[in-house]
Design a protein around this motif. Structure first.
Motif: not given
Length: 196
Positions: A7-14, A36-48
């Motif tokens: 989770h921390d790694k993903r947050k850092h990458e975002i 979200a697009d730049r990170c290769g994730i959905t908006r829903t995932t970004l809202y997490i």
């Protein structure tokens, strides 16, 4: 524990991807969907991870300032440096980071101008982010005075002069598009030598 690390790694990458996007496109033109697009994730995932674009921008800046603070603390801890060497090195580290991230200052200026239009006290927000830098510089100045390397003077005034030079660098980069700050480095050396 592994979930927290991921989770921390993903947050850092975002945050890293978002900061790059803000620099490329400017604060106003970046959308939550673009992040979200730049990170290769959905908006829903970004809202997490983040509730809005503004929060992402603020955390991106915080991640950058935390990295600078870590570097400055390492310099402060280096007992092989005299107070003047330490103060000069710390200022140069800040200047180096400013040069590396000069495009970010245009984005930051735009963001602050937008905030100011809404009645937000931008000065208060900036002070919150820079108070640690001022404290670290004060620590070195006091150390230099205690060791006799620096003249006994007002720590607050010395800090204000150095901090003003660093602010001038940011002004030169964001408004005047100056990317080489060697003149500022020379000014820092002059100030540090003048307090010996």
């Amino acid at each position: 524990m592994a979930v927290l690390v991921e989770h921390d790694k993903r947050k850092h990458e975002i945050l890293e991807n978002a900061l790059t996007l803000f620099v490329e496109e400017g604060y106003q033109d970046v959308t939550y969907q673009k992040i979200a697009d730049r990170c290769g994730i959905t908006r829903t995932t970004l809202y997490i991870y983040f509730k809005n674009k503004r929060e992402i921008f603020i955390w991106s800046l915080k991640q950058l300032t935390d990295a600078i603070e870590t570097e400055l603390n390492e310099t402060l801890s280096d007992q092989t440096l005299s107070a003047s060497e330490c103060l000069t090195k710390m200022c140069f580290e800040v200047i180096d980071e400013c040069e590396k991230n000069h495009k970010l200052f245009n984005v930051l200026l735009d963001y602050l101008m937008q905030l100011k239009k809404t009645g937000v006290d931008c000065g208060k927000r900036i002070r919150r982010r820079t108070v640690k830098l001022e404290h670290l510089m004060s620590t070195v100045i006091i150390r230099g005075m205690q060791s006799g390397e620096f003249k006994k003077q007002s720590v607050k005034k010395i800090n204000a002069v150095i901090y003003s030079l660093l602010e001038g660098a940011i002004f030169n980069m964001s408004l005047l598009s100056k990317t080489n700050l060697d003149d500022l480095r020379n000014s820092i050396v002059f100030v540090v030598n003048s307090i010996k």
